[in-house]
Design a protein around this motif. Sequence first.
Motif, PDB file in Angstrom:
ATOM      1  N   SER A  33      46.591  -5.400 -19.270  1.00 37.76           N
ATOM      2  CA  SER A  33      46.151  -3.999 -19.262  1.00 37.76           C
ATOM      3  C   SER A  33      47.340  -3.076 -19.045  1.00 37.76           C
ATOM      4  N   LEU A  34      47.298  -1.926 -19.674  1.00 34.99           N
ATOM      5  CA  LEU A  34      48.361  -0.929 -19.508  1.00 34.99           C
ATOM      6  C   LEU A  34      48.056   0.058 -18.388  1.00 34.99           C
ATOM      7  N   VAL A  35      46.916  -0.101 -17.721  1.00 36.04           N
ATOM      8  CA  VAL A  35      46.526   0.806 -16.645  1.00 36.04           C
ATOM      9  C   VAL A  35      47.310   0.431 -15.385  1.00 36.04           C
ATOM     10  N   PRO A  36      48.181   1.334 -14.880  1.00 32.11           N
ATOM     11  CA  PRO A  36      48.984   0.997 -13.706  1.00 32.11           C
ATOM     12  C   PRO A  36      48.171   0.968 -12.407  1.00 32.11           C
ATOM     13  N   SER A  37      47.131   1.782 -12.339  1.00 33.14           N
ATOM     14  CA  SER A  37      46.249   1.780 -11.173  1.00 33.14           C
ATOM     15  C   SER A  37      44.924   2.411 -11.580  1.00 33.14           C
ATOM     16  N   ILE A  38      43.875   1.942 -10.924  1.00 35.99           N
ATOM     17  CA  ILE A  38      42.551   2.464 -11.224  1.00 35.99           C
ATOM     18  C   ILE A  38      41.743   2.504  -9.936  1.00 35.99           C
ATOM     19  N   LYS A  39      40.954   3.556  -9.808  1.00 33.22           N
ATOM     20  CA  LYS A  39      40.090   3.708  -8.640  1.00 33.22           C
ATOM     21  C   LYS A  39      38.707   4.080  -9.143  1.00 33.22           C
ATOM     22  N   TYR A  40      37.696   3.440  -8.568  1.00 36.04           N
ATOM     23  CA  TYR A  40      36.311   3.726  -8.905  1.00 36.04           C
ATOM     24  C   TYR A  40      35.622   4.286  -7.668  1.00 36.04           C
ATOM     25  N   VAL A  41      35.002   5.456  -7.826  1.00 36.93           N
ATOM     26  CA  VAL A  41      34.279   6.103  -6.732  1.00 36.93           C
ATOM     27  C   VAL A  41      32.844   6.338  -7.171  1.00 36.93           C
ATOM     28  N   LEU A  42      31.907   5.850  -6.374  1.00 36.62           N
ATOM     29  CA  LEU A  42      30.487   6.091  -6.603  1.00 36.62           C
ATOM     30  C   LEU A  42      30.026   7.153  -5.620  1.00 36.62           C
ATOM     31  N   LEU A  43      29.589   8.285  -6.141  1.00 33.77           N
ATOM     32  CA  LEU A  43      29.132   9.371  -5.276  1.00 33.77           C
ATOM     33  C   LEU A  43      27.650   9.175  -4.963  1.00 33.77           C
ATOM     34  N   PRO A  44      27.287   9.068  -3.689  1.00 30.25           N
ATOM     35  CA  PRO A  44      25.888   8.877  -3.326  1.00 30.25           C
ATOM     36  C   PRO A  44      25.042  10.083  -3.730  1.00 30.25           C
ATOM     37  N   GLU A  52      22.132  14.444 -13.476  1.00 30.75           N
ATOM     38  CA  GLU A  52      23.123  13.923 -12.541  1.00 30.75           C
ATOM     39  C   GLU A  52      24.319  13.318 -13.285  1.00 30.75           C
ATOM     40  N   HIS A  53      24.180  13.102 -14.585  1.00 32.23           N
ATOM     41  CA  HIS A  53      25.317  12.670 -15.404  1.00 32.23           C
ATOM     42  C   HIS A  53      26.405  13.749 -15.370  1.00 32.23           C
ATOM     43  N   ASN A  54      25.973  14.985 -15.205  1.00 30.16           N
ATOM     44  CA  ASN A  54      26.895  16.128 -15.111  1.00 30.16           C
ATOM     45  C   ASN A  54      27.130  16.546 -13.666  1.00 30.16           C
ATOM     46  N   PHE A  55      26.798  15.667 -12.720  1.00 35.47           N
ATOM     47  CA  PHE A  55      27.007  15.907 -11.294  1.00 35.47           C
ATOM     48  C   PHE A  55      26.302  17.179 -10.827  1.00 35.47           C
ATOM     49  N   ALA A  56      25.102  17.413 -11.339  1.00 39.99           N
ATOM     50  CA  ALA A  56      24.345  18.632 -11.027  1.00 39.99           C
ATOM     51  C   ALA A  56      24.161  18.842  -9.527  1.00 39.99           C
ATOM     52  N   SER A  57      23.917  17.783  -8.797  1.00 40.72           N
ATOM     53  CA  SER A  57      23.699  17.894  -7.349  1.00 40.72           C
ATOM     54  C   SER A  57      24.935  17.528  -6.538  1.00 40.72           C
ATOM     55  N   ASN A  58      25.987  17.163  -7.217  1.00 39.47           N
ATOM     56  CA  ASN A  58      27.185  16.648  -6.535  1.00 39.47           C
ATOM     57  C   ASN A  58      28.474  17.339  -6.983  1.00 39.47           C
ATOM     58  N   ARG A  59      28.358  18.539  -7.474  1.00 38.23           N
ATOM     59  CA  ARG A  59      29.525  19.215  -8.061  1.00 38.23           C
ATOM     60  C   ARG A  59      30.690  19.331  -7.071  1.00 38.23           C
ATOM     61  N   GLN A  60      30.420  19.800  -5.851  1.00 44.24           N
ATOM     62  CA  GLN A  60      31.503  19.978  -4.882  1.00 44.24           C
ATOM     63  C   GLN A  60      32.100  18.641  -4.452  1.00 44.24           C
ATOM     64  N   THR A  61      31.262  17.631  -4.319  1.00 39.35           N
ATOM     65  CA  THR A  61      31.752  16.301  -3.965  1.00 39.35           C
ATOM     66  C   THR A  61      32.650  15.757  -5.070  1.00 39.35           C
ATOM     67  N   LEU A  62      32.285  16.016  -6.318  1.00 40.38           N
ATOM     68  CA  LEU A  62      33.128  15.618  -7.450  1.00 40.38           C
ATOM     69  C   LEU A  62      34.480  16.318  -7.382  1.00 40.38           C
ATOM     70  N   ASP A  64      35.971  17.608  -4.792  1.00 38.24           N
ATOM     71  CA  ASP A  64      36.716  17.094  -3.637  1.00 38.24           C
ATOM     72  C   ASP A  64      37.304  15.716  -3.926  1.00 38.24           C
ATOM     73  N   THR A  65      36.554  14.873  -4.607  1.00 36.42           N
ATOM     74  CA  THR A  65      37.015  13.528  -4.944  1.00 36.42           C
ATOM     75  C   THR A  65      38.206  13.570  -5.895  1.00 36.42           C
ATOM     76  N   VAL A  66      38.088  14.353  -6.952  1.00 36.09           N
ATOM     77  CA  VAL A  66      39.180  14.467  -7.925  1.00 36.09           C
ATOM     78  C   VAL A  66      40.390  15.129  -7.282  1.00 36.09           C
ATOM     79  N   SER A  67      40.177  16.186  -6.504  1.00 31.95           N
ATOM     80  CA  SER A  67      41.299  16.865  -5.831  1.00 31.95           C
ATOM     81  C   SER A  67      42.016  15.922  -4.876  1.00 31.95           C
ATOM     82  N   GLY A  68      41.251  15.131  -4.127  1.00 35.41           N
ATOM     83  CA  GLY A  68      41.854  14.176  -3.200  1.00 35.41           C
ATOM     84  C   GLY A  68      42.653  13.115  -3.918  1.00 35.41           C
TER      85      GLY A  68
END
Length: 76
Positions: A33-44, A52-62, A64-68
């Motif tokens: 694989s050419l991916v140097p690192s990968i992280k998977y986050v499941l938002l409750p 919810e595919h568009n994070f309708a109820s989790n927009r701020q958590t999304l 925060d996750t990406v920013s972090g």
Amino acid sequence: MPYPVLIVRDEGDSIVEAFEPNMLLAAATSAGSLVPSIKYVLLPNKARGPAEHNFASNRQTLVDTVSGWLAERGLR
């Protein structure tokens, strides 16, 4: 050029099945694989449905996750 990857899935997403991110994760960490690192986050999320595919109820958590994740790499 290889780039790090972040996969974020909303637990309430009824479009992407729960096993799909794990398949991507397995492929990205396999030999060759050419991916140097990968992280998977499941938002409750107790809400369920296609919105919810568009994070309708989790927009701020999304955000925060990406920013972090970006901050961890010194990109924010």
